[in-house]
Enzyme design. Structure first.
Site, PDB file in Angstrom:
ATOM      1  N   GLU A  81       0.912  -1.200  -0.263  1.00 23.46           N
ATOM      2  CA  GLU A  81      -0.094   0.006   0.018  1.00 23.46           C
ATOM      3  C   GLU A  81       0.839   1.331  -0.039  1.00 23.46           C
ATOM      4  O   GLU A  81       1.937   1.080  -0.394  1.00 23.46           O
ATOM      5  CB  GLU A  81      -0.791   0.088   1.325  1.00 23.46           C
ATOM      6  CG  GLU A  81      -2.039  -1.288   1.104  1.00 23.46           C
ATOM      7  CD  GLU A  81      -2.997  -0.891  -0.029  1.00 23.46           C
ATOM      8  OE1 GLU A  81      -3.078   0.242  -0.318  1.00 23.46           O
ATOM      9  OE2 GLU A  81      -3.812  -1.727  -0.139  1.00 23.46           O
ATOM     10  N   VAL A  82       0.472   2.415   0.377  1.00 23.07           N
ATOM     11  CA  VAL A  82       1.023   3.495   0.447  1.00 23.07           C
ATOM     12  C   VAL A  82       2.145   3.680   1.392  1.00 23.07           C
ATOM     13  O   VAL A  82       1.968   3.298   2.549  1.00 23.07           O
ATOM     14  CB  VAL A  82       0.051   4.821   0.627  1.00 23.07           C
ATOM     15  CG1 VAL A  82      -0.509   4.649   1.810  1.00 23.07           C
ATOM     16  CG2 VAL A  82       0.851   6.188   0.298  1.00 23.07           C
ATOM     17  N   GLY A 158      12.195  -2.377  -2.562  1.00 27.75           N
ATOM     18  CA  GLY A 158      13.108  -3.172  -1.720  1.00 27.75           C
ATOM     19  C   GLY A 158      12.446  -2.708  -0.277  1.00 27.75           C
ATOM     20  O   GLY A 158      11.238  -2.941   0.004  1.00 27.75           O
ATOM     21  N   CYS A 176       1.233   1.775   4.758  1.00 27.94           N
ATOM     22  CA  CYS A 176       0.864   0.480   4.582  1.00 27.94           C
ATOM     23  C   CYS A 176      -0.455  -0.094   4.903  1.00 27.94           C
ATOM     24  O   CYS A 176      -0.589  -1.219   4.670  1.00 27.94           O
ATOM     25  CB  CYS A 176       1.921  -0.403   5.105  1.00 27.94           C
ATOM     26  SG  CYS A 176       3.509   0.062   4.787  1.00 27.94           S
TER      27      CYS A 176
END
Length: 225
Positions: A81-82, A158, A176
């Site tokens: 997510e963000v 990553g 997230c």
């Protein structure tokens, strides 16, 4: 030389605009798709303030309208997510050919988490995973986020480890997509910690976890690699 260990070039960069680092990663991946014999690469750097969303992430986790925002926002090809990047957060982009390791994305995610956990252990702290979530936590606070993309078993994107950043930017998102767990930084537990010190520790942990021989190459130019 360490026998039977694969070489990995360590590129220590400083503050790099997100779009430049993104293009740089894609170029490294393309070269290794065309020539799988090239050495792996670990890029360590910082970004100016920027928000990124994974391929399938929802804008519902943004607390602002990205269409009329002053903040830099990019939707990228990683999972997750963000999240938010900013100075004094150490970002790592491993460009690895997983055919030389394990062709298993879950294994790879757990290895990246192990790199963070082992790094934090250098400061007498016990970081940990949470089942069914990706990332690393320390005393109920998420200190590291992980999101990856793999093309033909070559990795990109990553991890990001909050060393001593200004965490204000995380208040504008649901990091997230996890609503009930706050974000933290190493500086909350290790006063006066520096990014330069963590760079050294995380590179060492990466080499140990992935069993590679690092070859350091320091440069500030992402366009001529």
């Amino acid at each position: 030389m360490i026998p039977n260990r694969r070489y990995c070039v360590l590129k220590n960069l400083k503050l790099v605009k997100y779009t430049e680092a993104w293009a740089y990663q894609r170029s490294l991946v393309d070269k290794r798709i065309n020539n799988p014999n090239l050495n792996d690469v670990l890029v360590l750097l910082e970004h100016p303030p920027v928000y990124t969303l994974g391929t399938g992430s929802t804008v519902d986790f943004l607390k602002f309208d990205p269409q009329v925002s002053e903040f830099e926002v990019h939707r990228i090809e990683r999972g997750g997510e963000v999240t938010y990047h900013c100075p004094n957060q150490l970002v790592g982009y491993p460009i690895l050919n997983l055919r030389y390791y394990q062709q298993d994305l879950h294994w790879y995610l757990r290895q990246l988490e192990a790199v963070i956990i082992n790094t934090v252990a250098n400061y007498g702290l016990k970081a940990y995973r949470i089942p069914d979530l990706t990332g690393v936590w320390l005393e109920e606070k998420k200190i590291a986020a992980i999101g990856i993309k793999v093309r033909r078993w070559i990795t990109m994107h990553g991890f990001s480890l909050n060393v001593c950043p200004d965490l204000t930017g995380f208040q504008r998102i649901v990091p997230c997509g996890i609503v009930d767990r706050p974000v933290g930084s190493l500086a909350e537990f290790v006063p006066h910690i520096t990014l330069d010190r963590v760079r050294v520790d995380i590179a060492k942990a990466f080499a140990e976890v992935f069993q590679v021989k690092l070859i350091e190459e320091i440069s500030s130019d992402t366009g001529k690699k």
